[in-house]
Design a protein around this motif. Sequence first.
Motif, mmCIF file in Angstrom:
data_model
loop_
_atom_site.group_PDB
_atom_site.id
_atom_site.type_symbol
_atom_site.label_atom_id
_atom_site.label_comp_id
_atom_site.label_asym_id
_atom_site.label_seq_id
_atom_site.Cartn_x
_atom_site.Cartn_y
_atom_site.Cartn_z
ATOM 1 N N HIS A 301 72.078 6.589 -65.095
ATOM 2 C CA HIS A 301 71.823 5.894 -63.831
ATOM 3 C C HIS A 301 70.411 6.180 -63.307
ATOM 4 O O HIS A 301 69.726 5.274 -62.820
ATOM 5 C CB HIS A 301 72.865 6.290 -62.784
ATOM 6 N N GLN A 302 69.981 7.428 -63.427
ATOM 7 C CA GLN A 302 68.646 7.779 -62.955
ATOM 8 C C GLN A 302 67.569 7.150 -63.823
ATOM 9 O O GLN A 302 66.597 6.583 -63.309
ATOM 10 C CB GLN A 302 68.479 9.297 -62.941
ATOM 11 N N LYS A 303 67.726 7.233 -65.141
ATOM 12 C CA LYS A 303 66.703 6.690 -66.028
ATOM 13 C C LYS A 303 66.617 5.170 -65.904
ATOM 14 O O LYS A 303 65.541 4.582 -65.994
ATOM 15 C CB LYS A 303 66.938 7.129 -67.474
ATOM 16 N N LEU A 356 70.843 -7.647 -65.409
ATOM 17 C CA LEU A 356 70.396 -6.256 -65.347
ATOM 18 C C LEU A 356 70.147 -5.801 -63.912
ATOM 19 O O LEU A 356 70.379 -4.641 -63.572
ATOM 20 C CB LEU A 356 69.124 -6.078 -66.188
ATOM 21 N N TYR A 357 69.696 -6.719 -63.079
ATOM 22 C CA TYR A 357 69.415 -6.337 -61.692
ATOM 23 C C TYR A 357 70.666 -6.306 -60.822
ATOM 24 O O TYR A 357 70.641 -5.734 -59.728
ATOM 25 C CB TYR A 357 68.298 -7.202 -61.098
ATOM 26 N N GLU A 358 71.739 -6.873 -61.305
ATOM 27 C CA GLU A 358 73.012 -6.654 -60.625
ATOM 28 C C GLU A 358 73.418 -5.185 -60.762
ATOM 29 O O GLU A 358 73.960 -4.580 -59.823
ATOM 30 C CB GLU A 358 74.092 -7.561 -61.221
ATOM 31 N N LEU A 359 73.130 -4.598 -61.913
ATOM 32 C CA LEU A 359 73.389 -3.169 -62.125
ATOM 33 C C LEU A 359 72.497 -2.325 -61.228
ATOM 34 O O LEU A 359 72.947 -1.333 -60.639
ATOM 35 C CB LEU A 359 73.156 -2.799 -63.590
ATOM 36 N N HIS A 368 76.124 4.414 -58.377
ATOM 37 C CA HIS A 368 76.464 4.259 -59.794
ATOM 38 C C HIS A 368 76.831 2.801 -60.076
ATOM 39 O O HIS A 368 77.127 2.030 -59.171
ATOM 40 C CB HIS A 368 77.633 5.171 -60.176
ATOM 41 N N ALA A 369 76.780 2.458 -61.365
ATOM 42 C CA ALA A 369 77.199 1.127 -61.816
ATOM 43 C C ALA A 369 78.304 1.337 -62.832
ATOM 44 O O ALA A 369 78.088 1.950 -63.878
ATOM 45 C CB ALA A 369 76.025 0.371 -62.428
ATOM 46 N N LYS A 370 79.466 0.838 -62.521
ATOM 47 C CA LYS A 370 80.663 1.120 -63.322
ATOM 48 C C LYS A 370 80.530 0.670 -64.768
ATOM 49 O O LYS A 370 80.948 1.373 -65.693
ATOM 50 C CB LYS A 370 81.878 0.453 -62.669
ATOM 51 N N ASN A 371 79.904 -0.478 -64.989
ATOM 52 C CA ASN A 371 79.885 -1.061 -66.335
ATOM 53 C C ASN A 371 78.552 -0.925 -67.065
ATOM 54 O O ASN A 371 78.326 -1.584 -68.079
ATOM 55 C CB ASN A 371 80.265 -2.543 -66.248
#
Length: 417
Positions: A301-303, A356-359, A368-371
Amino acid sequence: MIITNIKQILENIEEINEDDSLKYKIINSNYVVFKYGTRYFIIKNTEKIELFHNTLKEIWYNLKSNVLDKIYYGYFVKIFQDFIIEAYINKHTITESDITKFKNSFCSLPMNSYTFITPLYGFCLKQSNTAIQIGNFTICDFSYYQNTFMIEKKITNDINIFEVPKTQIENCFVIHKNIKAIDKTKAKFIFFDKVEQFINAMIYCCSYCTEDNANISYIDKNAKINYIVFDNNNTKYELSLNNVSLINPLYDLSSEFFEINNFISIFENIDKDKEELPELKQRIKMSIDWLGQSMRNNNLHQKYTFLCIALETLLSNKPRGTMEQGTTYRLREYSAFLAYDIPAKRKEVYNRLNNLYELRSEISHSGHAKNITIKDYYDLLDIVYLVIKKIRMLISENFYSCKHLTDYINTLKGLAD
């Protein structure tokens, strides 16, 4: 408010003898000690001590950014203490004009030049290279350090802190010969920040994403840091922190490596201030730094977030590369046009960035992004690399500003004036 606070601070200062002063540190949350020549003074009143610290912070946070770049908080505290105690000794009533002069005094501080050397962990030089000069940086092996640098700086064996390397991981050093700073403490901060940028740039140029990249660090709590610093008078200081780290180097370096795709210009720009670089070069510098941080982080998530910031830094229409919340259209469109010349490929990039920007949005709003998957990261990494490559090419063709970039995109879209 500041004038009123300082008046109350001055009214609560009392003199103590030198023996009593030994009971106290110079500054502490429980009291504040001042020294004037051979005399010592103290504030003991809890309420006034809190007032002292609050006044400090109020002035500190209102200093100009170019001043904050030159100094550090501990240095500022010492100068503020001197300012207060001098007013107390001279029975001077501090005015707004005095506060303004105090703030302005930091604008013209004399700078010293320092030379640093420290091991460059994670890298090694190919056998044909003993030293590579890149701007103010020198990458070298132990033989160069021993046969050239030690002689130049008059380092004798009895004070040398670096030993003959037993493995390749110990046989690479980075030298910087012109760190400008007010003192060696600030110089250390500047030097290791530049080394971090240098490593981020090398990670970008090597373009290899591995979990071991996270171990190449000079600011991580586990980092190994031995270094020597020299001032203008060739005075030697040496400090050492604890270590961990890598067993073997990750990357081989050579003079040819820095010449590929004009990589050397990326490293030369590390030493240049914002005012010295055209707008797009500034953005490339910041973007590569974020990309390098991303590739040295093992938290997905950070990277991923750092990588998004790398792209936003390049393409935002706002100063310093910031993005308006919810605004991704420009980013998708510009990325698509810069990444590829083929319309079908541009459409793929545009649509992929939308996903990608939805994440990115999920991470921003919930942490966090679940998927999210590692594939998402590498897809975004590919796009960022393509965009950086294209903008660097445009810079080589004298495109220097965000307006130049916008005009270029409009030309591709058939919207040029």
